[in-house]
Design a protein around this motif. Structure first.
Motif, PDB file in Angstrom:
ATOM      1  N   GLU A 104      -8.940  13.694   9.223  1.00 31.30           N
ATOM      2  CA  GLU A 104     -10.368  13.062  10.278  1.00 31.30           C
ATOM      3  C   GLU A 104      -9.862  11.891  11.337  1.00 31.30           C
ATOM      4  N   LEU A 105     -10.041  10.722  10.700  1.00 32.21           N
ATOM      5  CA  LEU A 105      -9.769   9.331  11.183  1.00 32.21           C
ATOM      6  C   LEU A 105      -8.212   8.793  11.775  1.00 32.21           C
ATOM      7  N   GLY A 106      -6.836  10.273  11.547  1.00 31.08           N
ATOM      8  CA  GLY A 106      -6.004   9.610  11.485  1.00 31.08           C
ATOM      9  C   GLY A 106      -5.104   8.727  11.291  1.00 31.08           C
ATOM     10  N   LEU A 107      -5.503   8.691   9.463  1.00 33.45           N
ATOM     11  CA  LEU A 107      -5.227   7.610   9.369  1.00 33.45           C
ATOM     12  C   LEU A 107      -4.143   7.373   7.752  1.00 33.45           C
ATOM     13  N   ALA A 108      -3.294   7.279   7.421  1.00 32.99           N
ATOM     14  CA  ALA A 108      -2.711   7.265   6.805  1.00 32.99           C
ATOM     15  C   ALA A 108      -2.679   6.133   5.365  1.00 32.99           C
ATOM     16  N   GLY A 109      -3.229   6.790   4.186  1.00 32.84           N
ATOM     17  CA  GLY A 109      -4.122   5.430   3.164  1.00 32.84           C
ATOM     18  C   GLY A 109      -3.222   5.970   1.746  1.00 32.84           C
ATOM     19  N   GLU A 110      -3.726   4.538   0.586  1.00 29.18           N
ATOM     20  CA  GLU A 110      -3.415   4.941  -0.853  1.00 29.18           C
ATOM     21  C   GLU A 110      -4.636   4.021  -1.271  1.00 29.18           C
ATOM     22  N   ARG A 111      -4.310   4.503  -2.588  1.00 27.92           N
ATOM     23  CA  ARG A 111      -5.277   3.618  -3.502  1.00 27.92           C
ATOM     24  C   ARG A 111      -4.450   2.283  -4.488  1.00 27.92           C
ATOM     25  N   LEU A 112      -5.027   1.048  -3.606  1.00 28.76           N
ATOM     26  CA  LEU A 112      -3.831  -0.268  -4.237  1.00 28.76           C
ATOM     27  C   LEU A 112      -4.392  -0.293  -5.228  1.00 28.76           C
ATOM     28  N   ALA A 113      -5.334   0.074  -5.842  1.00 27.88           N
ATOM     29  CA  ALA A 113      -5.420  -0.836  -7.583  1.00 27.88           C
ATOM     30  C   ALA A 113      -6.418  -0.237  -8.269  1.00 27.88           C
ATOM     31  N   ARG A 114      -7.160  -0.364  -9.171  1.00 30.27           N
ATOM     32  CA  ARG A 114      -8.558  -0.276  -9.166  1.00 30.27           C
ATOM     33  C   ARG A 114      -9.095  -0.628 -10.999  1.00 30.27           C
ATOM     34  N   THR A 115      -9.883  -1.077 -10.657  1.00 31.26           N
ATOM     35  CA  THR A 115     -10.781  -1.626 -12.065  1.00 31.26           C
ATOM     36  C   THR A 115     -11.700  -1.161 -12.924  1.00 31.26           C
ATOM     37  N   LEU A 116     -11.629  -1.400 -13.469  1.00 34.82           N
ATOM     38  CA  LEU A 116     -12.972  -1.145 -14.554  1.00 34.82           C
ATOM     39  C   LEU A 116     -14.220  -1.852 -15.117  1.00 34.82           C
ATOM     40  N   ARG A 117     -13.273  -3.056 -15.033  1.00 28.81           N
ATOM     41  CA  ARG A 117     -14.441  -4.662 -14.740  1.00 28.81           C
ATOM     42  C   ARG A 117     -15.210  -4.981 -14.102  1.00 28.81           C
ATOM     43  N   ASN A 118     -15.608  -3.576 -13.245  1.00 29.31           N
ATOM     44  CA  ASN A 118     -16.243  -3.800 -12.933  1.00 29.31           C
ATOM     45  C   ASN A 118     -17.561  -3.286 -12.536  1.00 29.31           C
ATOM     46  N   LEU A 119     -19.166  -3.674 -12.464  1.00 32.83           N
ATOM     47  CA  LEU A 119     -20.242  -2.380 -12.295  1.00 32.83           C
ATOM     48  C   LEU A 119     -20.764  -1.869 -10.986  1.00 32.83           C
ATOM     49  N   PRO A 120     -20.515  -0.635 -10.698  1.00 34.29           N
ATOM     50  CA  PRO A 120     -19.649   0.302 -11.782  1.00 34.29           C
ATOM     51  C   PRO A 120     -17.616  -0.031 -10.921  1.00 34.29           C
ATOM     52  N   PRO A 121     -16.775   0.885 -11.374  1.00 36.53           N
ATOM     53  CA  PRO A 121     -15.785   0.750 -11.310  1.00 36.53           C
ATOM     54  C   PRO A 121     -15.398   1.103 -10.242  1.00 36.53           C
ATOM     55  N   ALA A 122     -14.136   0.122  -9.544  1.00 39.63           N
ATOM     56  CA  ALA A 122     -14.000   0.795  -8.647  1.00 39.63           C
ATOM     57  C   ALA A 122     -13.254   0.161  -8.011  1.00 39.63           C
ATOM     58  N   SER A 123     -11.918   0.917  -6.484  1.00 36.49           N
ATOM     59  CA  SER A 123     -11.154   0.899  -6.320  1.00 36.49           C
ATOM     60  C   SER A 123     -11.096   0.040  -5.176  1.00 36.49           C
ATOM     61  N   VAL A 124      -9.110  -0.136  -4.773  1.00 41.23           N
ATOM     62  CA  VAL A 124      -9.175  -0.661  -3.536  1.00 41.23           C
ATOM     63  C   VAL A 124      -8.235   0.041  -3.017  1.00 41.23           C
ATOM     64  N   TRP A 125      -8.295   0.251  -1.164  1.00 45.11           N
ATOM     65  CA  TRP A 125      -7.326   0.448  -0.282  1.00 45.11           C
ATOM     66  C   TRP A 125      -7.616   0.310   0.572  1.00 45.11           C
ATOM     67  N   GLY A 126      -5.864   0.553   0.982  1.00 39.37           N
ATOM     68  CA  GLY A 126      -5.149   0.773   2.111  1.00 39.37           C
ATOM     69  C   GLY A 126      -4.511   1.037   3.163  1.00 39.37           C
ATOM     70  N   TYR A 127      -5.518   1.020   4.584  1.00 45.64           N
ATOM     71  CA  TYR A 127      -5.057   1.813   5.471  1.00 45.64           C
ATOM     72  C   TYR A 127      -4.569   1.674   6.851  1.00 45.64           C
ATOM     73  N   ALA A 128      -3.645   2.614   6.932  1.00 45.32           N
ATOM     74  CA  ALA A 128      -2.840   1.892   8.245  1.00 45.32           C
ATOM     75  C   ALA A 128      -3.285   3.259   9.495  1.00 45.32           C
ATOM     76  N   PRO A 129      -2.529   3.132  10.086  1.00 44.49           N
ATOM     77  CA  PRO A 129      -2.777   4.436  11.244  1.00 44.49           C
ATOM     78  C   PRO A 129      -1.572   5.568  10.618  1.00 44.49           C
ATOM     79  N   ARG A 130      -1.983   7.057  10.932  1.00 52.84           N
ATOM     80  CA  ARG A 130      -1.202   7.745  10.234  1.00 52.84           C
ATOM     81  C   ARG A 130       0.285   8.166  11.269  1.00 52.84           C
ATOM     82  N   ASN A 131       1.685   8.113  10.997  1.00 53.15           N
ATOM     83  CA  ASN A 131       1.774   8.017  11.714  1.00 53.15           C
ATOM     84  C   ASN A 131       2.355   9.897  12.799  1.00 53.15           C
ATOM     85  N   LYS A 132       2.175   9.403  13.905  1.00 51.78           N
ATOM     86  CA  LYS A 132       2.133  10.980  14.618  1.00 51.78           C
ATOM     87  C   LYS A 132       2.863  11.368  14.974  1.00 51.78           C
ATOM     88  N   ALA A 133       4.408  10.916  14.502  1.00 53.89           N
ATOM     89  CA  ALA A 133       5.516  11.589  14.560  1.00 53.89           C
ATOM     90  C   ALA A 133       5.980  12.648  13.854  1.00 53.89           C
TER      91      ALA A 133
END
Length: 204
Positions: free
Chosen positions: A175-204
């Protein structure tokens, strides 16, 4: 007996002003702004810092810096203080940052209007933007405005980072025209957390 949030805040305020208590008190005051009872853990902070990419003359911008948990990890990972810009709207949290990190740039402003608060020479010279704002809780128009602002800070094709407690992507990528992926995840956080990376989606 009904829950009295104001009394709880007053009780917490009377305790020593440690970072954890300050953060918790500000969470009770503005839960949608912080979206977590505690600051980011060292494990999450390191996971975010490991994903930062920047050229020698580029900056790193941290949005929603809070009391500086991620900030410390960025500096420890080698981001020069003169190339780090920390942004938040909470003056009380920023006071902690200004006292501890005198050499970084600390800005109190709306992240969606950040380009208006930066020198023109910095806009387009940011290697990575880190979004610590709970962007998934924002209405869609505000998400769009914040995303556009983050991409405006960076050269074309770069990605911004967002950390989240959600199990899935905090943003609707298609919906937002993004290409994104989970880059990292840790259970050693309260609550567990993830790091995502987002770039503009290639329209070609």
């Amino acid at each position: 007996m009904p829950f009295d949030q104001d009394k709880l805040i007053d009780r917490i305020s009377a305790r020593p002003p440690t970072e954890g208590w300050l953060y918790f008190r500000r969470f009770l005051k503005h839960p949608a702004r912080l979206a977590s009872l505690t600051p980011s853990s060292q494990a999450l902070s390191r996971a975010v810092a490991q994903q930062v990419r920047r050229g020698k003359d580029e900056y790193v911008v941290e949005l929603g810096c809070g009391t500086g948990a991620i900030t410390r990890a960025l500096l420890a990972a080698g981001v020069p203080p003169e190339r780090l810009i920390a942004v938040d709207v909470d003056a009380e949290l920023l006071a902690v940052l200004r006292e501890e990190f005198a050499d970084i740039t600390v800005l109190e402003c709306d992240a969606a209007k950040l380009t208006k608060h930066l020198p023109p020479a910095i806009v387009g010279k940011v290697g990575t933007v880190i979004c610590g704002i709970p962007i998934s809780l924002l209405p869609r128009p505000q998400q769009r405005a914040l995303i556009d602002e983050m991409f405006a800070l960076m050269p074309p094709g770069r990605r911004f980072l967002a950390y989240t407690h959600r199990q899935t992507s905090p943003l609707p990528r298609r919906e937002l025209g993004l290409a994104g992926e989970r880059l990292a995840r840790t259970l050693r956080n309260l609550p567990p957390a993830s790091v995502w990376g987002y770039a503009p989606r290639n329209k070609a």
